[in-house]
Design an enzyme around this catalytic site. Structure first.
Site, short mmCIF file in Angstrom:
data_model
loop_
_atom_site.label_atom_id
_atom_site.label_comp_id
_atom_site.label_asym_id
_atom_site.label_seq_id
_atom_site.Cartn_x
_atom_site.Cartn_y
_atom_site.Cartn_z
N HIS A 71 54.92 -23.05 20.26
CA HIS A 71 53.24 -23.32 19.26
C HIS A 71 53.92 -24.62 18.31
CE1 HIS A 71 49.51 -21.82 18.00
NE2 HIS A 71 49.45 -22.87 17.62
N ARG A 122 44.70 -21.13 22.96
CA ARG A 122 44.95 -20.20 22.61
C ARG A 122 45.56 -19.58 23.47
NH1 ARG A 122 46.01 -21.71 17.97
NH2 ARG A 122 44.43 -21.79 16.31
C1 OXD Z 1 46.77 -23.98 15.38
C2 OXD Z 1 47.72 -24.79 14.25
O1 OXD Z 1 45.04 -23.76 14.79
O2 OXD Z 1 48.78 -24.32 14.88
O3 OXD Z 1 46.93 -24.11 16.42
O4 OXD Z 1 47.25 -25.03 13.67
#
Ligand code: OXD
Length: 308
Positions: free
Chosen positions: A271, A223
């Site tokens: 991400h 994160r």
């Molecule tokens: C997360 C996902 O939780 O991408 O980061 O599932």
């Protein structure tokens, strides 16, 4: 009774479509449908603000759209409502692919060779030795272990650190705060695969990052909040760290003027290290609702005391 998709900022339509396929006739609504709150039994969401959940008096389960669910742990989530997260068998493998790709781009100088190619330069550099390419994975859950295992056949020594002791064949493991300095001192490539909890927020700061060997590379697939970004930037600018691959950020997306977009030593991606399939997310949410209706245990529930 119905499932409500509140996936903002992620688009709700693909989740709603997959839920309709999986739900066996249970109605599926999005925010735009303005559903009657008392009919909502399950909510699928990525993040939650306090004040929203009390509007749904018959809520039985709150499902995360992702593997992490920390953004859903609001104080007004009732104790009796389980919070579930996605466990996608492909996720560990996809994340390991991302970490291996960004690491090899660094250790095998692929960016340098791309720059040389741009001006037709034929110049060979020595291959970085394995002893300068020791990988250290922080967090040895399912994802961290998949990453550690992926490096073993590449000839890079692999270490791993976790809150409590873990055994992973072929991996030198360290545990707890006392063993963190030794682990960090041996990580030329530091991979963050930790869950976000009160203990891990800001864990990658000047103090810890400066314990890595000079010239180390950071890969963050945990994160954004694990990293104190100004500290990372200072260590990159001061050439203590050689680079970073960042797939997660405190604010997603980072504002256009955020330094991470343009820093020459940073690979920034939106991400994407792994993306659980909409079908998996939907199926697991529907299963969680059925289990909640039947009073069965929730295998994918977050342990709210531990935080993941
Ligand atoms: C997360 C996902 O939780 O991408 O980061 O599932």
């Amino acid at each position: 009774m119905a499932i409500l998709v509140l996936s903002n900022p992620l688009p709700s339509a693909p989740f709603a479509a997959a839920l309709r396929q999986a739900s066996g006739g249970i109605p599926v609504w999005t925010e735009q449908d303005n559903p009657p709150p008392e009919a909502v039994e399950a909510i699928l969401a990525w993040r939650m603000k306090p004040g929203i959940l009390p509007k749904y008096p018959n809520l039985r389960v709150l499902c995360s759209t992702g593997a992490g669910a920390e953004k859903l742990q609001v104080e007004d989530l009732p104790e009796h409502v389980p919070l579930t997260r996605v466990v996608d068998p492909m996720q560990g493998i996809e994340i390991a692919q991302y970490v291996v790709a960004t690491t090899l781009q660094f250790t095998r100088d692929l960016k340098l060779y791309a720059e040389q190619q741009a001006h037709a330069e034929w110049k060979r550099h020595p291959v970085r030795t394995a002893i300068r390419s020791r990988v250290g994975v922080m967090g040895l859950g399912a994802v961290g272990q998949a990453i550690a295992r992926a490096f073993l056949p590449l000839g890079y020594p692999v270490g791993g650190w976790s809150r409590t002791p873990r055994e992973v064949p072929g991996v030198a493991t360290f545990a707890g705060p006392d063993e963190l300095p030794e682990f960090l001192s041996q990580a030329d490539i530091l991979v963050c695969a930790l869950p976000l909890t009160n203990d891990t927020r800001g864990i990658l700061n000047h103090h810890t990052l400066a314990q890595l060997p000079r010239g180390a590379f950071l890969v963050n697939i945990g994160r954004g909040e694990h990293v104190v970004e100004p500290d990372l930037r200072a260590l990159l600018d001061g050439a203590y760290l050689a680079g970073a691959a960042l797939d997660v950020f405190e604010r997603e997306p980072p504002p256009a003027d955020n330094w991470v977009w343009s820093h020459p030593q940073v690979v920034a991606t939106p991400h994407i290290a792994a993306q659980a399939s909409f079908d998996t997310v939907a199926q697991q949410c529907v299963d969680a609702l059925r289990r909640a209706r039947d009073g069965l245990p929730q295998p994918l529930a977050v342990d709210r005391r531990r935080g993941y």
